[in-house]
Design a protein around this motif. Structure first.
Motif, PDB file in Angstrom:
ATOM      1  N   ALA A   1      -3.878   2.217   0.495  1.00  0.00           N
ATOM      2  CA  ALA A   1      -2.838   3.146   0.043  1.00  0.00           C
ATOM      3  C   ALA A   1      -3.155   4.585   0.454  1.00  0.00           C
ATOM      4  O   ALA A   1      -2.254   5.368   0.747  1.00  0.00           O
ATOM      5  CB  ALA A   1      -2.665   3.050  -1.474  1.00  0.00           C
ATOM      6  N   PHE A   2      -4.452   4.920   0.478  1.00  0.00           N
ATOM      7  CA  PHE A   2      -4.835   6.304   0.788  1.00  0.00           C
ATOM      8  C   PHE A   2      -5.435   6.448   2.188  1.00  0.00           C
ATOM      9  O   PHE A   2      -5.982   7.511   2.509  1.00  0.00           O
ATOM     10  CB  PHE A   2      -5.811   6.819  -0.279  1.00  0.00           C
ATOM     11  CG  PHE A   2      -5.175   6.958  -1.642  1.00  0.00           C
ATOM     12  CD1 PHE A   2      -4.447   8.099  -1.968  1.00  0.00           C
ATOM     13  CD2 PHE A   2      -5.257   5.933  -2.566  1.00  0.00           C
ATOM     14  CE1 PHE A   2      -3.834   8.221  -3.203  1.00  0.00           C
ATOM     15  CE2 PHE A   2      -4.642   6.037  -3.813  1.00  0.00           C
ATOM     16  CZ  PHE A   2      -3.935   7.191  -4.132  1.00  0.00           C
TER      17      PHE A   2
ATOM     18  N   ASP B   1      -4.460   9.482   4.286  1.00  0.00           N
ATOM     19  CA  ASP B   1      -4.815  10.826   3.811  1.00  0.00           C
ATOM     20  C   ASP B   1      -6.090  11.301   4.489  1.00  0.00           C
ATOM     21  O   ASP B   1      -6.901  10.501   4.947  1.00  0.00           O
ATOM     22  CB  ASP B   1      -5.021  10.789   2.291  1.00  0.00           C
ATOM     23  CG  ASP B   1      -3.725  10.565   1.554  1.00  0.00           C
ATOM     24  OD1 ASP B   1      -2.969  11.530   1.383  1.00  0.00           O
ATOM     25  OD2 ASP B   1      -3.438   9.402   1.190  1.00  0.00           O
TER      26      ASP B   1
ATOM     27  N   PHE C   1      -6.199   9.202  -8.823  1.00  0.00           N
ATOM     28  CA  PHE C   1      -5.427   7.966  -8.918  1.00  0.00           C
ATOM     29  C   PHE C   1      -5.945   7.086 -10.060  1.00  0.00           C
ATOM     30  O   PHE C   1      -5.169   6.561 -10.863  1.00  0.00           O
ATOM     31  CB  PHE C   1      -5.497   7.199  -7.583  1.00  0.00           C
ATOM     32  CG  PHE C   1      -4.811   5.870  -7.628  1.00  0.00           C
ATOM     33  CD1 PHE C   1      -3.433   5.782  -7.726  1.00  0.00           C
ATOM     34  CD2 PHE C   1      -5.546   4.688  -7.590  1.00  0.00           C
ATOM     35  CE1 PHE C   1      -2.792   4.553  -7.786  1.00  0.00           C
ATOM     36  CE2 PHE C   1      -4.915   3.458  -7.651  1.00  0.00           C
ATOM     37  CZ  PHE C   1      -3.546   3.389  -7.743  1.00  0.00           C
TER      38      PHE C   1
ATOM     39  N   HIS D   1       1.387   6.698  -6.954  1.00  0.00           N
ATOM     40  CA  HIS D   1       0.449   7.793  -7.277  1.00  0.00           C
ATOM     41  C   HIS D   1       1.213   9.111  -7.432  1.00  0.00           C
ATOM     42  O   HIS D   1       0.993   9.863  -8.391  1.00  0.00           O
ATOM     43  CB  HIS D   1      -0.593   7.912  -6.155  1.00  0.00           C
ATOM     44  CG  HIS D   1      -1.478   9.110  -6.287  1.00  0.00           C
ATOM     45  ND1 HIS D   1      -2.502   9.173  -7.193  1.00  0.00           N
ATOM     46  CD2 HIS D   1      -1.480  10.308  -5.643  1.00  0.00           C
ATOM     47  CE1 HIS D   1      -3.102  10.352  -7.098  1.00  0.00           C
ATOM     48  NE2 HIS D   1      -2.501  11.061  -6.177  1.00  0.00           N
ATOM     49  N   GLU D   2       2.128   9.381  -6.487  1.00  0.00           N
ATOM     50  CA  GLU D   2       2.916  10.625  -6.567  1.00  0.00           C
ATOM     51  C   GLU D   2       3.791  10.636  -7.818  1.00  0.00           C
ATOM     52  O   GLU D   2       3.922  11.661  -8.484  1.00  0.00           O
ATOM     53  CB  GLU D   2       3.801  10.789  -5.316  1.00  0.00           C
ATOM     54  CG  GLU D   2       3.021  10.994  -4.027  1.00  0.00           C
ATOM     55  CD  GLU D   2       2.034  12.163  -4.112  1.00  0.00           C
ATOM     56  OE1 GLU D   2       2.361  13.189  -4.735  1.00  0.00           O
ATOM     57  OE2 GLU D   2       0.922  12.029  -3.577  1.00  0.00           O
TER      58      GLU D   2
ATOM     59  N   THR E   1      -6.155  -0.237  -2.875  1.00  0.00           N
ATOM     60  CA  THR E   1      -6.220   1.216  -3.124  1.00  0.00           C
ATOM     61  C   THR E   1      -6.688   1.957  -1.873  1.00  0.00           C
ATOM     62  O   THR E   1      -6.129   2.993  -1.506  1.00  0.00           O
ATOM     63  CB  THR E   1      -7.170   1.514  -4.302  1.00  0.00           C
ATOM     64  OG1 THR E   1      -6.815   0.677  -5.399  1.00  0.00           O
ATOM     65  CG2 THR E   1      -7.087   2.963  -4.723  1.00  0.00           C
TER      66      THR E   1
ATOM     67  N   ARG F   1     -10.167  12.308   0.226  1.00  0.00           N
ATOM     68  CA  ARG F   1     -10.026  10.968  -0.353  1.00  0.00           C
ATOM     69  C   ARG F   1     -10.765  10.788  -1.687  1.00  0.00           C
ATOM     70  O   ARG F   1     -10.250  10.136  -2.594  1.00  0.00           O
ATOM     71  CB  ARG F   1     -10.470   9.914   0.663  1.00  0.00           C
ATOM     72  CG  ARG F   1      -9.463   8.786   0.700  1.00  0.00           C
ATOM     73  CD  ARG F   1      -9.564   7.912   1.890  1.00  0.00           C
ATOM     74  NE  ARG F   1      -9.060   8.502   3.105  1.00  0.00           N
ATOM     75  CZ  ARG F   1      -9.494   8.166   4.321  1.00  0.00           C
ATOM     76  NH1 ARG F   1     -10.440   7.282   4.471  1.00  0.00           N
ATOM     77  NH2 ARG F   1      -8.963   8.717   5.389  1.00  0.00           N
TER      78      ARG F   1
ATOM     79  N   SER G   1       0.833  -1.204   0.000  1.00  0.00           N
ATOM     80  CA  SER G   1       0.000   0.000   0.000  1.00  0.00           C
ATOM     81  C   SER G   1       0.870   1.258   0.000  1.00  0.00           C
ATOM     82  O   SER G   1       0.543   2.240  -0.660  1.00  0.00           O
ATOM     83  CB  SER G   1      -0.986  -0.010   1.175  1.00  0.00           C
ATOM     84  OG  SER G   1      -0.305  -0.130   2.382  1.00  0.00           O
ATOM     85  N   LYS G   2       2.006   1.194   0.715  1.00  0.00           N
ATOM     86  CA  LYS G   2       2.924   2.361   0.686  1.00  0.00           C
ATOM     87  C   LYS G   2       3.502   2.566  -0.710  1.00  0.00           C
ATOM     88  O   LYS G   2       3.641   3.692  -1.186  1.00  0.00           O
ATOM     89  CB  LYS G   2       4.079   2.135   1.669  1.00  0.00           C
ATOM     90  CG  LYS G   2       3.733   2.497   3.094  1.00  0.00           C
ATOM     91  CD  LYS G   2       4.990   2.414   3.929  1.00  0.00           C
ATOM     92  CE  LYS G   2       4.701   2.717   5.376  1.00  0.00           C
ATOM     93  NZ  LYS G   2       5.741   2.180   6.259  1.00  0.00           N
TER      94      LYS G   2
ATOM     95  N   ARG H   1       0.911   4.130  -2.887  1.00  0.00           N
ATOM     96  CA  ARG H   1       0.739   5.566  -2.592  1.00  0.00           C
ATOM     97  C   ARG H   1       1.856   6.376  -3.263  1.00  0.00           C
ATOM     98  O   ARG H   1       1.627   7.459  -3.797  1.00  0.00           O
ATOM     99  CB  ARG H   1       0.743   5.781  -1.064  1.00  0.00           C
ATOM    100  CG  ARG H   1       0.470   7.214  -0.639  1.00  0.00           C
ATOM    101  CD  ARG H   1      -0.952   7.602  -0.992  1.00  0.00           C
ATOM    102  NE  ARG H   1      -1.263   8.981  -0.668  1.00  0.00           N
ATOM    103  CZ  ARG H   1      -0.924  10.029  -1.404  1.00  0.00           C
ATOM    104  NH1 ARG H   1      -0.234   9.859  -2.524  1.00  0.00           N
ATOM    105  NH2 ARG H   1      -1.274  11.249  -1.044  1.00  0.00           N
ATOM    106  N   LYS H   2       3.082   5.818  -3.210  1.00  0.00           N
ATOM    107  CA  LYS H   2       4.216   6.519  -3.839  1.00  0.00           C
ATOM    108  C   LYS H   2       4.074   6.504  -5.369  1.00  0.00           C
ATOM    109  O   LYS H   2       4.402   7.484  -6.054  1.00  0.00           O
ATOM    110  CB  LYS H   2       5.538   5.883  -3.423  1.00  0.00           C
ATOM    111  CG  LYS H   2       6.711   6.549  -4.100  1.00  0.00           C
ATOM    112  CD  LYS H   2       8.047   6.232  -3.526  1.00  0.00           C
ATOM    113  CE  LYS H   2       9.161   7.009  -4.246  1.00  0.00           C
ATOM    114  NZ  LYS H   2       9.072   6.988  -5.703  1.00  0.00           N
TER     115      LYS H   2
END
Ligand code: SF4
Length: 234
Positions: free
Chosen positions: A187-188, A191, A203, A17-18, A184, A196, A10-11, A14-15
């Motif tokens: 991952a968020f 936030d 995303f 996505h960035e 997903t 969200r 999940s981390k 998330r990365k």
């Protein structure tokens, strides 16, 4: 998958996505002018390229059927003709009619009233309609009705499988929709809740962008914004 591995996956997502946002910028999805148009598009795009959907939407616009009332009034046979560019008209036309029938029967024709229903109950209600599976229900919830649900599609499945973000249980050939959506969501999860829906929106749009540019049936990893993740985890 053990807890540690789930956390890592999940981390990483998330990365990713960035990384995608940095490479492609905001995608400004969904490509539609009104929430009702989003809903029509979510049905029409099933098994169909977006270009064909655009032709159907233009036909509907010219026939005055891009509103709930317009679509309700149009005869089924005419609706089939108008959405012909998107294919599967024998299934899609009655499915659209069923959505509008529900909208009027239970929500007085108001998408705002529909959107006010709690997410889980509304999702279930949508899934009971003909022609609505997980992805269509979630696209409607997120992009037309503003509910914070992730949309998982084939592009995300390919990325998750190719990057080893999920491990398939023995005997299963594909990651399930629910597993992808859960990944997903995790991952968020860190936030802010109020951001969200926007994050899920962006995303999904970004995974479609990288899927079209690089991660189709064949992976074209050279120059892909996610190549670094693949390299460091393979
Ligand atoms: S093309 Fe390669 S690097 Fe890009 S998302 Fe697909 S598998 Fe990953």
């Amino acid at each position: 998958m053990n807890q540690r591995r789930q956390l890592d996956a999940s981390k990483r997502l998330r990365k990713m996505h960035e990384d995608l946002l940095r490479a492609y910028g905001p995608q400004h999805w969904w490509p539609a002018k009104t929430p009702f148009e989003v809903i029509l598009g979510a049905y029409l795009t099933q098994n169909t390229a977006w270009k064909a959907v655009e032709r159907s939407l233009e036909n509907l616009r010219l026939a005055g059927a891009l509103t709930p009332e317009g679509l309700r009034r149009i005869p089924l046979a005419k609706l089939r003709r108008l959405i012909r560019p998107s294919g599967f008209i024998m299934r899609k036309a009655p499915a659209l009619k069923a959505f509008v029938a529900l909208l009027y029967k239970e929500f007085g024709g108001s998408l705002e009233a529909m959107a006010a229903m709690p997410t889980a109950a509304l999702r279930q209600r949508l899934l009971e309609l003909p022609g609505v599976g997980d992805e269509t229900a979630d696209a409607i919830l997120l992009y037309a009705l503003g509910h914070a649900v992730p949309v998982a599609d084939e592009y995300l499945r390919r990325i998750a499988e190719r990057h080893g973000l999920v491990v398939l249980p023995a005997g299963r050939a594909k990651i399930s929709y629910d597993d992808l959506a859960d990944l997903t969501r995790r991952a968020f999860a860190g936030d802010a809740e109020e951001s969200r829906a926007q994050l899920f929106n962006e995303f999904h749009a970004l995974t479609v962008a990288v899927g079209k540019a690089h991660c189709g049936r064949a992976a074209r990893c050279e120059g892909c914004p996610l190549a670094a993740d693949l390299k460091s985890n393979s």
